[in-house]
Write an enzyme that holds these catalytic residues in place. Structure first.
Site, short mmCIF file in Angstrom:
data_model
loop_
_atom_site.label_atom_id
_atom_site.label_comp_id
_atom_site.label_asym_id
_atom_site.label_seq_id
_atom_site.Cartn_x
_atom_site.Cartn_y
_atom_site.Cartn_z
N LYS A 63 46.58 67.61 27.40
CA LYS A 63 47.97 68.07 27.62
C LYS A 63 48.65 66.95 28.39
CE LYS A 63 50.60 69.87 30.29
NZ LYS A 63 51.82 69.22 30.82
N GLY A 98 40.27 65.37 45.94
CA GLY A 98 39.67 65.68 44.64
C GLY A 98 38.23 66.11 44.68
N GLU A 154 54.94 66.17 31.00
CA GLU A 154 56.23 66.38 30.33
C GLU A 154 57.16 65.18 30.47
OE1 GLU A 154 54.46 68.18 32.48
OE2 GLU A 154 55.69 69.74 33.40
N GLU A 212 41.30 64.88 40.18
CA GLU A 212 41.73 63.66 40.87
C GLU A 212 43.11 63.95 41.39
OE1 GLU A 212 43.39 60.72 42.01
OE2 GLU A 212 43.36 59.73 40.04
N CYS A 253 48.39 57.18 43.41
CA CYS A 253 47.58 57.98 44.34
C CYS A 253 46.96 57.11 45.41
CB CYS A 253 46.45 58.69 43.60
SG CYS A 253 46.97 59.53 42.13
N TRP A 299 52.09 61.56 34.91
CA TRP A 299 53.00 60.62 34.25
C TRP A 299 52.94 59.21 34.81
CZ3 TRP A 299 55.57 58.98 38.42
CH2 TRP A 299 55.73 59.88 39.48
N LEU A 348 33.95 80.21 34.98
CA LEU A 348 32.73 79.54 35.43
C LEU A 348 32.48 78.24 34.66
CD1 LEU A 348 30.32 82.57 35.96
CD2 LEU A 348 31.56 81.27 37.69
N VAL A 387 47.81 68.25 44.38
CA VAL A 387 46.85 69.15 45.03
C VAL A 387 47.17 70.59 44.67
CG1 VAL A 387 45.99 69.96 47.26
CG2 VAL A 387 46.51 67.55 46.95
N GLU A 388 48.46 70.89 44.72
CA GLU A 388 48.91 72.27 44.46
C GLU A 388 48.45 72.75 43.08
OE1 GLU A 388 53.09 72.13 44.13
OE2 GLU A 388 53.35 74.30 44.11
N GLY A 442 45.88 63.90 45.15
CA GLY A 442 46.73 62.93 45.85
C GLY A 442 46.00 62.05 46.83
N GLU A 470 52.05 63.03 51.09
CA GLU A 470 52.14 62.03 50.03
C GLU A 470 53.59 61.97 49.53
OE1 GLU A 470 50.20 62.83 46.19
OE2 GLU A 470 49.46 60.77 46.26
N LYS A 506 37.80 65.32 50.55
CA LYS A 506 38.78 66.25 51.14
C LYS A 506 39.76 66.72 50.05
CE LYS A 506 39.62 63.57 54.99
NZ LYS A 506 40.03 63.28 56.35
#
Ligand code: ADP
Length: 509
Positions: A200, A484, A203, A274, A309, A176, A268, A254-255, A276, A411, A481
């Site tokens: 997508k 991304g 929200e 991309e 970011c 967002w 596959l 990241v999560e 944090g 972050e 790292k």
């Protein structure tokens, strides 16, 4: 997400001509995805509220997408892809560039709409995003002719060549904070390379990107670019899992990036992430002082409430100028105006959502409660009573925090930066690299030899000396790292991430 009073969709379609009535446009965009060249409601008929974070007022309702909507959109994209891929590549590029021109004609409208739904200030942020979106489409639109292959010297009488082919339907999931720009970085190269796309949206910010999709569909054949609004697991999850989606490109946390990558691995299919950042800014005593203070304000993205970011959320300043630098930075941020994001005088708008608001305030409270830490709380909350329910947070500059603090490690995605003094170049480099992230970094010095040496040794996808710009067309952008996987914004990113190389051999002996 808290609900708000129902906003009835405006009868009829959104206006064809650019409009400066952002509230009317938000209502007119209510309750619909854009699939196969047309606005369509969610198959379930369900919608969710979209609020203006500066006031809390309900401004629209967004269609709540689920697996059935995903299936409809992906099938449309798959159907359209065959003919789209058969168009000459330069023709596809020319059409994408034409989309850029349409968006440019609507840039003030888009800037106002994105301001309304995200709380970003119109003058300092949203107008720039709207212009950059057009720029990205125009840039990639010029690259159709670069989808070239090679001839390979395999054997006499055997002609061996490679050709670049599209992957098929691309699923794109966006956040967002700069949704139009981050979407453009995905759809433009994907489309020019001959893929079709299903996006997508986030929200919290489904409206401006929906309008962008509608505008682009005035130029492209139906089904090439489709967009769904909805929640992550219910709408983003089925998009990644859909068997006809052959590539996923994601920008977000990241999560969730790990969830998306895991789901993509089950099929596959390639994935670009991309994620944090916790970007360090290294300031040496020989820098141009005023330019660097200004640079710190922009680097920290205070005008976007730090919701970036690449925000310079860790600033390391060489000790001889440390006190003077912190004082000058605080004075500069103090002079920034927080207020109605649509007001031309406003520098700083609001945090996007209640969840982010609570999270950022918790970080600030933790920092303030840390023994030895000093919190410089800058600028003033707006006094306008209309904004009393707005998610405004005063920027905070911390000093005296230990390296182990969560504010230094994690972050925050808010208007919070931590500043440290340093004495030794090797030690500050080690501190800068001591992070799970590696998105961006900047070095501020007039010693170019030192700057370049550090640029090579900083663990980041993007290092800048004496500037800290946001992502730019033509320059590869993406982290190392936990920040991304893969790059965006450049010719190579289009070739590597949105095509595959097919080898064709002809034995003419
Ligand atoms: P942020 O912290 O910026 O909101 P998120 O990673 O939570 O970042 O969200 C980024 C995007 O990922 C949003 O569009 C969100 O809806 C989507 N998303 C969240 N969870 C999932 C999921 N499990 N699968 C796919 N997409 C998801």
């Amino acid at each position: 997400m808290p609900d708000h009073p129902t906003v009835e969709p405006e009868a009829g379609a959104p206006p064809l001509a650019p409009t400066l009535d952002e509230r009317g446009l938000a209502r007119a965009l209510s309750g619909r995805h854009f699939i196969g060249g047309a606005f369509v409601p969610a198959s379930s008929g369900t919608t969710f509220a979209v609020a203006n974070p500066a006031t809390g007022e309900a401004i629209a309702r967004a269609a709540e997408g689920d697996a059935a909507d995903v299936d409809a959109a992906v099938r449309e994209a798959a159907r359209a892809q065959k003919a789209w891929a058969r168009l000459p590549a330069r023709k596809r590029g020319a059409l994408v560039a034409q989309c850029g021109a349409v968006l440019r004609a609507h840039s003030e409208e888009l800037a106002r709409l994105i301001t309304l739904e995200t709380g970003k200030a119109l003058r300092t942020e949203s107008r720039i995003e709207a212009q950059n979106v057009a720029d990205i489409l125009e840039f990639f639109g010029g690259l159709g002719g670069e989808l070239k292959g090679e001839s390979v010297p395999f054997a006499p009488d055997v002609l061996s060549v490679t050709v670049r082919e599209p992957l098929g339907v691309v699923g794109a999931i966006i956040p967002w904070n700069v949704p139009m720009l981050l979407m453009a970085l995905k759809i433009a190269p994907a489309l020019v390379a001959g893929n079709t796309v299903v996006v997508k949206s986030a929200e919290e910010a489904p409206l401006a990107v929906l309008r962008v999709c509608e505008l682009i569909n005035r130029v492209l054949p139906p089904g090439c670019f489709n967009i769904l609004s909805g929640f992550g697991p219910e709408c983003g999850g089925p998009l990644v899992a859909h068997p006809l989606v052959r590539k996923v490109t994601f920008t977000g946390s990241v999560e969730v990036g790990k969830i998306v990558a895991t789901a993509a691995a089950q099929k596959l299919i390639p994935v670009t992430l991309e994620l944090g950042g916790k970007s360090p800014m290294l300031v040496f005593a020989d820098c141009d002082f005023d330019r660097t203070v200004t640079g710190a304000v922009t680097s920290m993205r205070f005008t976007r409430q730090g919701q970036s970011c690449t925000a310079a959320s860790r600033i390391y300043v060489e000790r001889p100028i440390f006190d003077r630098f912190v004082a000058a930075l605080a004075a500069r941020v103090d002079a920034m105006v927080m207020g109605d994001p649509l007001d031309e005088k406003t520098d700083i708008g609001t945090i996007i959502s209640d969840g982010q608001f609570a999270k950022v305030r918790a970080f600030i409270a933790e920092g303030q409660a840390t023994p030895g830490a000093t919190a410089r709380v800058c600028s003033k909350l707006p006094e306008d009573a209309r904004l009393a329910g707005g998610k405004f947070i005063q920027p905070v500059i911390f000093t005296g925090l230990p390296d182990s603090s969560r504010l230094v490690q994690e972050e925050i995605f808010g208007p919070v930066t931590v500043v440290f003094p340093f004495d030794d170049t090797e030690a500050v480099l080690a501190a800068a690299n001591d992070s799970e992230y590696g998105l961006a970094a900047s070095v501020w010095t007039n010693n170019l030899r030192r700057g370049l040496d550090l640029a090579h040794r900083l663990e980041a996808g993007l290092v800048q000396i004496n500037q800290n710009l946001v992502v730019q067309a033509n320059l590869s952008y993406g982290g190392v790292k936990s920040s991304g996987l893969g790059k965006e914004a450049s010719l190579e990113s289009m070739l590597e991430h949105f095509t595959h190389k097919k080898t064709i051999m002809v034995n003419y002996a």
